[in-house]
Design an enzyme around this catalytic site. Structure first.
Site, PDB file in Angstrom:
ATOM      1  N   GLY A   1       0.830  -1.200   0.000  1.00  0.00           N
ATOM      2  CA  GLY A   1       0.000   0.000   0.000  1.00  0.00           C
ATOM      3  C   GLY A   1       0.862   1.246   0.000  1.00  0.00           C
TER       4      GLY A   1
ATOM      5  N   GLN B   1       2.997   9.945   1.220  1.00  0.00           N
ATOM      6  CA  GLN B   1       4.292   9.256   1.240  1.00  0.00           C
ATOM      7  C   GLN B   1       5.145   9.574   0.021  1.00  0.00           C
ATOM      8  OE1 GLN B   1       2.394   5.224   2.148  1.00  0.00           O
ATOM      9  NE2 GLN B   1       4.316   5.100   3.251  1.00  0.00           N
TER      10      GLN B   1
ATOM     11  N   CYS C   1       5.915  -0.129   7.292  1.00  0.00           N
ATOM     12  CA  CYS C   1       5.517   1.036   6.504  1.00  0.00           C
ATOM     13  C   CYS C   1       6.725   1.482   5.692  1.00  0.00           C
ATOM     14  CB  CYS C   1       5.071   2.162   7.430  1.00  0.00           C
ATOM     15  SG  CYS C   1       4.589   3.665   6.564  1.00  0.00           S
ATOM     16  N   LEU C   2       6.513   1.785   4.422  1.00  0.00           N
ATOM     17  CA  LEU C   2       7.632   2.212   3.574  1.00  0.00           C
ATOM     18  C   LEU C   2       8.260   3.507   4.091  1.00  0.00           C
ATOM     19  CD1 LEU C   2       6.139   1.397   0.044  1.00  0.00           C
ATOM     20  CD2 LEU C   2       7.816   0.062   1.338  1.00  0.00           C
TER      21      LEU C   2
ATOM     22  N   HIS D   1      -4.421   1.193   7.384  1.00  0.00           N
ATOM     23  CA  HIS D   1      -3.060   1.736   7.498  1.00  0.00           C
ATOM     24  C   HIS D   1      -2.875   2.929   6.552  1.00  0.00           C
ATOM     25  CE1 HIS D   1       1.471   1.235   7.863  1.00  0.00           C
ATOM     26  NE2 HIS D   1       1.348   2.015   6.807  1.00  0.00           N
ATOM     27  N   GLU D   2      -3.302   2.758   5.288  1.00  0.00           N
ATOM     28  CA  GLU D   2      -3.138   3.834   4.294  1.00  0.00           C
ATOM     29  C   GLU D   2      -4.032   5.025   4.615  1.00  0.00           C
ATOM     30  OE1 GLU D   2      -0.576   3.519   2.611  1.00  0.00           O
ATOM     31  OE2 GLU D   2      -0.377   1.390   3.023  1.00  0.00           O
TER      32      GLU D   2
ATOM     33  N   HIS E   1      -2.561   7.471   6.917  1.00  0.00           N
ATOM     34  CA  HIS E   1      -1.611   8.408   6.304  1.00  0.00           C
ATOM     35  C   HIS E   1      -2.322   9.684   5.832  1.00  0.00           C
ATOM     36  CE1 HIS E   1       2.185   6.282   6.352  1.00  0.00           C
ATOM     37  NE2 HIS E   1       1.669   5.194   5.789  1.00  0.00           N
TER      38      HIS E   1
END
Ligand code: NI
Length: 181
Positions: A45, A50, A98-99, A140-141, A144
């Site tokens: 994701g 991000q 998480c990236l 999660h996304e 953000h």
């Protein structure tokens, strides 16, 4: 185009994002590039903040989970202006990464199912229920877009224990196998 991924410590990850309109320039191209960026980083994701854009857009590519959950097979979607308006009482723990926090993995508790309204890349409206791994990555996304990251959902004690690791991200002391900024 592959975007560098914004790492924890940047203001962009802390700002709530603004709604998108159909007039947003070259949205299709942006979404395509986000999928390329996500594949390059081997994630499931990616949210627009991000890649440095505070707009209410995230993408999900669950294909790496295709063997675990049939519904994840070939599941690639873009979500615009999403609104989670109901969540299950039942919660569970899942080891998230998480990236934007390379190398950090923690068990995070979240509702197991959600209902969400959103627009797809053609600005068509959807109202859908998600559970399992898709509910997990979507929540999660979605965080953000609200300026939150998964460590915000840990206990104060756990966050305290991670403090120096989190500070290291801001100092650039981390390793990632993809382009970051
Ligand atoms: Ni993330």
């Amino acid at each position: 185009m592959i975007y560098p991924i914004v790492v924890f410590g940047s203001e962009t990850l802390r700002k709530p994002s603004a709604a998108l309109t159909p007039e947003y320039p070259e949205l299709k191209k942006l979404i395509e590039d986000m999928f390329l960026t996500l594949a390059e980083a081997e994630g499931v994701g990616l949210a627009a903040p991000q890649i440095g854009k505070n707009i209410r857009l995230f993408i999900v590519d669950c294909t790496p989970w295709g063997d675990e959950e049939e519904v994840c097979r070939d599941y690639k979607r873009a979500f615009i202006n999403p609104e989670i308006y109901a969540v299950s009482e039942e919660t569970d723990l899942f080891n998230e990464g998480c990236l934007s926090l390379p190398g950090l993995h923690e068990d995070v508790r979240r509702p197991v199912a959600i209902r969400m309204r959103y627009l797809d890349e053609n600005f068509e409206e959807h109202d859908e229920e998600f559970d399992g791994l898709r509910a997990r990555v979507i929540q999660h996304e979605y965080d953000h877009l609200e300026g939150k990251v998964f460590t915000d959902r840990l206990s104060p004690l756990r966050r305290q224990l991670l403090k120096s690791k989190l500070l290291n991200f801001a100092k650039g002391k981390y390793r990632a196998a993809y382009k970051t900024k």
